[in-house]
Motif scaffolding. Structure first.
Motif, PDB file in Angstrom:
ATOM      1  N   HIS A 162       0.804  -0.926   0.095  1.00  0.00           N
ATOM      2  CA  HIS A 162      -0.190  -0.022   0.077  1.00  0.00           C
ATOM      3  C   HIS A 162       0.926   1.493  -0.371  1.00  0.00           C
ATOM      4  N   MET A 163       0.687   2.165  -0.998  1.00  0.00           N
ATOM      5  CA  MET A 163       2.160   2.838  -1.350  1.00  0.00           C
ATOM      6  C   MET A 163       1.811   4.054  -2.076  1.00  0.00           C
ATOM      7  N   GLY A 164       1.654   5.103  -1.721  1.00  0.00           N
ATOM      8  CA  GLY A 164       1.402   6.555  -1.984  1.00  0.00           C
ATOM      9  C   GLY A 164       0.190   7.567  -1.237  1.00  0.00           C
ATOM     10  N   TRP A 165      -0.356   8.185  -1.660  1.00  0.00           N
ATOM     11  CA  TRP A 165      -0.922   9.001  -0.933  1.00  0.00           C
ATOM     12  C   TRP A 165      -2.415   8.496  -0.153  1.00  0.00           C
ATOM     13  N   ASN A 166      -3.055   9.052   0.557  1.00  0.00           N
ATOM     14  CA  ASN A 166      -4.442   8.641   0.868  1.00  0.00           C
ATOM     15  C   ASN A 166      -5.753   8.565   2.233  1.00  0.00           C
ATOM     16  N   GLU A 167      -6.482   8.541   1.424  1.00  0.00           N
ATOM     17  CA  GLU A 167      -7.421   9.845   2.877  1.00  0.00           C
ATOM     18  C   GLU A 167      -7.666   8.841   4.461  1.00  0.00           C
ATOM     19  N   LEU A 168      -7.604  10.053   5.089  1.00  0.00           N
ATOM     20  CA  LEU A 168      -7.917   9.777   6.747  1.00  0.00           C
ATOM     21  C   LEU A 168      -9.017   9.723   6.869  1.00  0.00           C
ATOM     22  N   VAL A 169      -9.406   8.549   7.739  1.00  0.00           N
ATOM     23  CA  VAL A 169     -11.201   8.120   8.447  1.00  0.00           C
ATOM     24  C   VAL A 169     -10.839   8.504   9.471  1.00  0.00           C
ATOM     25  N   LEU A 170     -11.847   9.445  10.524  1.00  0.00           N
ATOM     26  CA  LEU A 170     -11.076   9.830  11.820  1.00  0.00           C
ATOM     27  C   LEU A 170     -12.097   8.928  12.457  1.00  0.00           C
ATOM     28  N   ASP A 171     -11.886   7.815  13.392  1.00  0.00           N
ATOM     29  CA  ASP A 171     -12.330   7.009  13.831  1.00  0.00           C
ATOM     30  C   ASP A 171     -12.506   8.114  15.400  1.00  0.00           C
ATOM     31  N   ALA A 196      -8.732  14.452   4.920  1.00  0.00           N
ATOM     32  CA  ALA A 196      -6.832  14.084   4.633  1.00  0.00           C
ATOM     33  C   ALA A 196      -6.386  13.864   4.191  1.00  0.00           C
ATOM     34  N   HIS A 197      -5.359  14.136   3.507  1.00  0.00           N
ATOM     35  CA  HIS A 197      -4.612  13.185   2.247  1.00  0.00           C
ATOM     36  C   HIS A 197      -2.699  12.744   3.299  1.00  0.00           C
ATOM     37  N   VAL A 198      -2.385  11.319   3.610  1.00  0.00           N
ATOM     38  CA  VAL A 198      -1.652  11.355   3.412  1.00  0.00           C
ATOM     39  C   VAL A 198      -0.622  10.307   3.848  1.00  0.00           C
ATOM     40  N   TYR A 199       0.520  10.230   3.689  1.00  0.00           N
ATOM     41  CA  TYR A 199       1.646   9.216   2.679  1.00  0.00           C
ATOM     42  C   TYR A 199       2.362   7.901   2.935  1.00  0.00           C
ATOM     43  N   PHE A 200       1.081   6.801   2.898  1.00  0.00           N
ATOM     44  CA  PHE A 200       1.502   5.345   3.087  1.00  0.00           C
ATOM     45  C   PHE A 200       3.149   4.894   2.532  1.00  0.00           C
ATOM     46  N   VAL A 201       3.548   3.888   2.743  1.00  0.00           N
ATOM     47  CA  VAL A 201       4.959   2.858   2.160  1.00  0.00           C
ATOM     48  C   VAL A 201       4.191   1.884   3.104  1.00  0.00           C
ATOM     49  N   HIS A 202       3.668   0.580   2.880  1.00  0.00           N
ATOM     50  CA  HIS A 202       3.928  -0.623   3.869  1.00  0.00           C
ATOM     51  C   HIS A 202       3.131  -2.403   3.360  1.00  0.00           C
ATOM     52  N   SER A 203       3.767  -3.201   3.398  1.00  0.00           N
ATOM     53  CA  SER A 203       3.064  -3.980   2.839  1.00  0.00           C
ATOM     54  C   SER A 203       2.404  -4.709   4.034  1.00  0.00           C
ATOM     55  N   TYR A 204       2.464  -4.675   5.234  1.00  0.00           N
ATOM     56  CA  TYR A 204       2.163  -5.165   6.721  1.00  0.00           C
ATOM     57  C   TYR A 204       2.076  -4.104   7.928  1.00  0.00           C
ATOM     58  N   GLY A 205       0.642  -4.582   8.032  1.00  0.00           N
ATOM     59  CA  GLY A 205      -0.815  -3.030   9.675  1.00  0.00           C
ATOM     60  C   GLY A 205      -0.845  -3.971  10.484  1.00  0.00           C
ATOM     61  N   LEU A 206      -1.319  -3.513  11.436  1.00  0.00           N
ATOM     62  CA  LEU A 206      -2.117  -3.606  12.224  1.00  0.00           C
ATOM     63  C   LEU A 206      -3.569  -4.223  12.764  1.00  0.00           C
ATOM     64  N   LYS A 207      -3.577  -5.033  12.920  1.00  0.00           N
ATOM     65  CA  LYS A 207      -5.147  -5.833  13.678  1.00  0.00           C
ATOM     66  C   LYS A 207      -4.923  -6.238  14.835  1.00  0.00           C
ATOM     67  N   VAL A 208      -5.657  -5.062  15.335  1.00  0.00           N
ATOM     68  CA  VAL A 208      -5.951  -4.294  16.725  1.00  0.00           C
ATOM     69  C   VAL A 208      -6.962  -5.099  17.577  1.00  0.00           C
ATOM     70  N   THR A 266       1.813   6.378  14.377  1.00  0.00           N
ATOM     71  CA  THR A 266       1.039   6.291  12.912  1.00  0.00           C
ATOM     72  C   THR A 266       1.801   4.921  11.879  1.00  0.00           C
ATOM     73  N   GLN A 267       0.506   4.581  10.968  1.00  0.00           N
ATOM     74  CA  GLN A 267       1.317   3.696   9.642  1.00  0.00           C
ATOM     75  C   GLN A 267       1.741   4.514   8.573  1.00  0.00           C
ATOM     76  N   PHE A 268       1.760   5.999   8.579  1.00  0.00           N
ATOM     77  CA  PHE A 268       1.748   6.704   7.763  1.00  0.00           C
ATOM     78  C   PHE A 268       3.221   7.606   8.426  1.00  0.00           C
ATOM     79  N   HIS A 269       3.247   8.194   7.304  1.00  0.00           N
ATOM     80  CA  HIS A 269       4.802   9.004   7.234  1.00  0.00           C
ATOM     81  C   HIS A 269       4.099  10.269   7.843  1.00  0.00           C
ATOM     82  N   PRO A 270       4.175  10.400   8.912  1.00  0.00           N
ATOM     83  CA  PRO A 270       3.644  12.858   8.743  1.00  0.00           C
ATOM     84  C   PRO A 270       5.026  13.174   8.047  1.00  0.00           C
ATOM     85  N   GLU A 271       6.274  12.948   8.236  1.00  0.00           N
ATOM     86  CA  GLU A 271       7.293  13.849   7.362  1.00  0.00           C
ATOM     87  C   GLU A 271       7.700  13.972   6.444  1.00  0.00           C
TER      88      GLU A 271
END
Length: 221
Positions: free
Chosen positions: A135-144, A158-170, A198-203
């Motif tokens: 999952h790479m590139g810009w995606n929208e935030l859904v605010l829970d 709001a759009h933030v930048y992701f690059v990852h193949s693994y993620g959390l399952k809470v 954050t899974q996305f990169h704030p920087e």
């Protein structure tokens, strides 16, 4: 912490990626938010980390490699536990740094994490098989939980930048503060108490990322 009070932020350097861009983003966000006494250090020194007012744990690459790098620095895990868990210092994990808060990572085997949050790290499995991994590139935030202090001033979508193949399952839904939709829920901001990740990169997320970092700098959980 007030806008003019001195503060120290430690970005933990344990051999996982280039931390300079993250440090520059923290310095910029602090300056723009009026934290004129802010000092930002990139360090693996357990003593410096133990004394820091804020702690950021970035991370890129495989879960096991990042966890191994952290454990390879003598005294680092103990310093983290003391500062974050016992003293309640505000903590922000970024990308794999967020994932390391989980109980375990399931990338190339099962590997224990820090165990700070009720979550495991699994390979992304979008419901739409045509979607690419990573999952790479810009995606929208859904605010829970839009009332969370780190989301102050951040609008839904709001759009933030992701690059990852693994993620959390809470395991605990209360941990989920914001997510992205990638043919399924991808946790984007999680947290409890003084912990956030954050899974996305704030920087790399331009104005939205800088706002989140500024919110973290002023956060008093």
């Amino acid at each position: 912490m007030t806008a003019t009070s001195p503060a120290s932020v430690a970005l933990i350097d344990y051999g996982s990626g280039n931390l300079r861009s993250a440090a520059k983003a923290v310095e910029r966000a602090g300056h723009e938010a009026g934290h004129h006494g802010l000092t930002v250090s990139v360090t693996a020194d357990p003593d410096a980390i133990a004394k820091a007012d804020r702690i950021i744990l970035p991370g890129v690459g495989a879960f096991a490699d990042c966890m191994g790098g952290l454990l390879a620095v003598d005294g680092l895990r103990d310093a983290l536990e003391e500062a974050v868990i016992h003293r309640g210092r505000p903590f922000l994990g970024i990308c794999v740094g967020m994932q390391l808060m989980a109980r375990e990572g399931r990338e190339h085997g099962v590997h224990p994490g820090l165990g700070w949050i009720d979550a495991v790290v699994e390979r992304l499995a979008p419901a739409d098989p045509t979607l690419k991994i990573p999952h790479m590139g810009w995606n929208e935030l859904v605010l829970d939980q839009p009332e969370h202090p780190l989301l102050d001033g951040i609008a839904p979508g709001a759009h933030v930048y992701f690059v990852h193949s693994y993620g959390l399952k809470v395991g605990d839904p209360a941990l989920l503060k914001a997510h992205a939709d990638y043919a399924g829920v991808v946790p984007a901001l999680v947290g409890r108490d003084n912990l956030a990740g954050t899974q996305f990169h704030p920087e790399k997320s331009q104005a939205t990322g800088l706002r989140l970092i500024a919110n973290f700098l002023g956060w008093t959980p």
